[in-house]
Design an enzyme around this catalytic site. Structure first.
Site, short mmCIF file in Angstrom:
data_model
loop_
_atom_site.label_atom_id
_atom_site.label_comp_id
_atom_site.label_asym_id
_atom_site.label_seq_id
_atom_site.Cartn_x
_atom_site.Cartn_y
_atom_site.Cartn_z
N ASP A 62 0.88 -1.17 0.00
CA ASP A 62 0.00 0.00 0.00
C ASP A 62 0.92 1.22 0.00
O ASP A 62 1.67 1.44 0.97
CB ASP A 62 -0.87 -0.04 1.26
CG ASP A 62 -1.77 1.19 1.40
OD1 ASP A 62 -1.57 2.18 0.66
OD2 ASP A 62 -2.67 1.15 2.25
N SER A 142 -1.99 14.69 -13.70
CA SER A 142 -3.23 14.59 -14.49
C SER A 142 -3.51 15.95 -15.13
O SER A 142 -2.95 16.96 -14.69
CB SER A 142 -4.39 14.23 -13.54
OG SER A 142 -5.64 14.35 -14.19
N TYR A 155 -9.67 15.54 -5.77
CA TYR A 155 -8.77 14.80 -6.67
C TYR A 155 -7.83 15.79 -7.37
O TYR A 155 -6.61 15.57 -7.41
CB TYR A 155 -9.58 14.01 -7.71
CG TYR A 155 -8.76 13.29 -8.74
CD1 TYR A 155 -8.10 12.09 -8.45
CD2 TYR A 155 -8.61 13.79 -10.03
CE1 TYR A 155 -7.34 11.43 -9.39
CE2 TYR A 155 -7.86 13.14 -10.99
CZ TYR A 155 -7.23 11.95 -10.67
OH TYR A 155 -6.47 11.30 -11.63
N LYS A 159 -3.59 16.24 -7.32
CA LYS A 159 -2.72 16.21 -8.50
C LYS A 159 -1.93 17.52 -8.65
O LYS A 159 -0.79 17.50 -9.14
CB LYS A 159 -3.55 15.91 -9.75
CG LYS A 159 -4.16 14.49 -9.74
CD LYS A 159 -3.10 13.39 -9.60
CE LYS A 159 -3.68 11.99 -9.72
NZ LYS A 159 -2.66 10.94 -9.60
P1 NAD Z 1 -6.77 2.21 -12.12
O1 NAD Z 1 -7.76 2.38 -11.03
O2 NAD Z 1 -7.16 1.46 -13.35
O3 NAD Z 1 -5.43 1.54 -11.55
C1 NAD Z 1 -4.83 2.04 -10.39
C2 NAD Z 1 -4.00 0.95 -9.74
O4 NAD Z 1 -3.42 1.50 -8.56
C3 NAD Z 1 -4.84 -0.27 -9.31
O5 NAD Z 1 -4.21 -1.46 -9.70
C4 NAD Z 1 -4.91 -0.13 -7.79
O6 NAD Z 1 -5.00 -1.37 -7.11
C5 NAD Z 1 -3.61 0.57 -7.51
N1 NAD Z 1 -3.66 1.29 -6.21
C6 NAD Z 1 -4.61 2.13 -5.78
N2 NAD Z 1 -4.33 2.54 -4.53
C7 NAD Z 1 -3.17 1.94 -4.17
C8 NAD Z 1 -2.38 1.94 -3.00
N3 NAD Z 1 -2.73 2.67 -1.92
N4 NAD Z 1 -1.25 1.20 -2.97
C9 NAD Z 1 -0.90 0.45 -4.04
N5 NAD Z 1 -1.61 0.39 -5.18
C10 NAD Z 1 -2.74 1.12 -5.24
O7 NAD Z 1 -6.29 3.71 -12.48
P2 NAD Z 1 -5.51 4.27 -13.77
O8 NAD Z 1 -6.49 4.95 -14.64
O9 NAD Z 1 -4.59 3.25 -14.33
O10 NAD Z 1 -4.67 5.43 -13.06
C11 NAD Z 1 -3.28 5.36 -12.78
C12 NAD Z 1 -2.79 6.74 -12.37
O11 NAD Z 1 -3.02 7.66 -13.44
C13 NAD Z 1 -3.50 7.33 -11.15
O12 NAD Z 1 -2.57 8.03 -10.35
C14 NAD Z 1 -4.51 8.29 -11.75
O13 NAD Z 1 -4.87 9.32 -10.87
C15 NAD Z 1 -3.75 8.79 -12.95
N6 NAD Z 1 -4.59 9.32 -14.03
C16 NAD Z 1 -5.56 8.55 -14.60
C17 NAD Z 1 -6.35 9.10 -15.61
C18 NAD Z 1 -7.44 8.33 -16.30
O14 NAD Z 1 -8.17 8.92 -17.12
N7 NAD Z 1 -7.62 7.04 -16.05
C19 NAD Z 1 -6.13 10.43 -16.01
C20 NAD Z 1 -5.14 11.17 -15.40
C21 NAD Z 1 -4.37 10.61 -14.40
#
Ligand code: NAD
Length: 259
Positions: A62, A142, A155, A159
């Protein structure tokens, strides 16, 4: 093959953007340490890296727990024989208007999205210093790290904080040969957006899929982003071509937010 033989650790690497980054860095030639809270998904993700013919190891942690982040890096170094690139990708979304946000919600997302990145930067930098080597630290920000979005205020704040940590760490660590940058995706079709879309539906009465479609409709390049789109930028930030870049939070969003 820009990072051939290097070791890269990706948090949140079990799925979504993190797994896309892991696949790309493996294809670039790196050995991969996948770190996530989801143990079962980590095993499946590791199988994808193995299929690319690269060394891979997994570690359940975590990222909001500092000791676990340090342990994850020690594990990667021990299992893969080095440590060169840290991708602080793990993060969660949280959709609630400012009027309704609760202290519990704020506490949870701050611990994961801000402290998770902070401990990742700290632990990685200490490891690079202890090993007497250069390194790359790459953080997930983001478009919401450049603009505050409605219903995504907290959120967005987390970021913005990732950008602040990226800039401060870049300044503090530059003299030690450690580069710190961030990537800023737009709307990537991962589980996170399924969750965001469902939550908007509950809060606003929008139909399922409507909020996602609305956001994608505003993208200049005319399609949703994929993890591979993000991974191409992270590949650059992880490799030697970005050696003269530090402290940047680079937008990769198909044309949504312009800076
Ligand atoms: P997702 O939810 O598909 O995957 C996130 C992963 O992080 C999951 O496998 C989850 O288990 C893991 N995770 C969450 N909390 C955790 C913790 N405390 N310890 C360890 N692992 C943990 O999300 P995603 O879309 O792949 O996003 C990845 C990153 O990109 C994030 O930081 C998100 O904020 C950022 N992001 C995503 C988007 C989007 O449109 N999806 C856009 C901008 C930024």
């Amino acid at each position: 093959m820009t990072i051939e033989g290097k070791v890269a650790l990706i948090t949140g690497g079990a799925q979504g953007i993190g797994l896309g980054i892991a696949r790309r860095l493996a294809a670039d030639g790196a050995a991969i340490a996948l770190v996530d809270m989801k143990g079962e998904k980590l095993v499946a993700a590791a199988g994808q890296i193995e299929a690319l013919g690269r060394p891979v190891t997994t570690f359940v942690a975590d990222v909001s727990d500092r000791d676990q982040v340090y342990a994850a890096i020690d594990h990667a170094e021990r299992e893969l024989g080095g440590f060169d690139v840290m991708v602080n990708n793990a993060g969660i979304a949280q959709v609630n208007p400012i009027l309704d946000v609760t202290p519990e919600e704020v506490d949870r997302i701050v611990r994961i999205n801000i402290e998770g990145v902070l401990w990742g930067i700290q632990a990685a930098a200490k490891k690079f210093l202890a090993r007497g080597q250069k390194g790359k630290i790459i953080n997930a920000a983001s478009i919401a790290g450049h603009e505050g979005f409605a219903m995504l205020g907290v959120y967005s704040a987390t970021k913005f904080a990732v950008r602040a940590l990226t800039q401060a760490a870049a300044r503090e660590l530059a003299a030690s040969g450690i580069n710190v940058n961030a990537y800023c995706p737009g709307v990537v079709g991962t589980d996170m957006w399924v969750e965001i879309d469902e939550r908007f539906a509950t809060l606003t009465g929008a139909a399922k899929g409507e909020t996602y479609d609305k956001y994608v409709g505003g993208i200049a390049l005319g399609r949703a982003e994929t993890p591979d789109d993000v991974a191409a930028l992270v590949s650059y930030l992880a490799g030697p071509d970005s050696d003269y870049m530090t402290g940047q939070a680079v937008l990769i969003d198909g044309g949504m937010v312009y800076r």
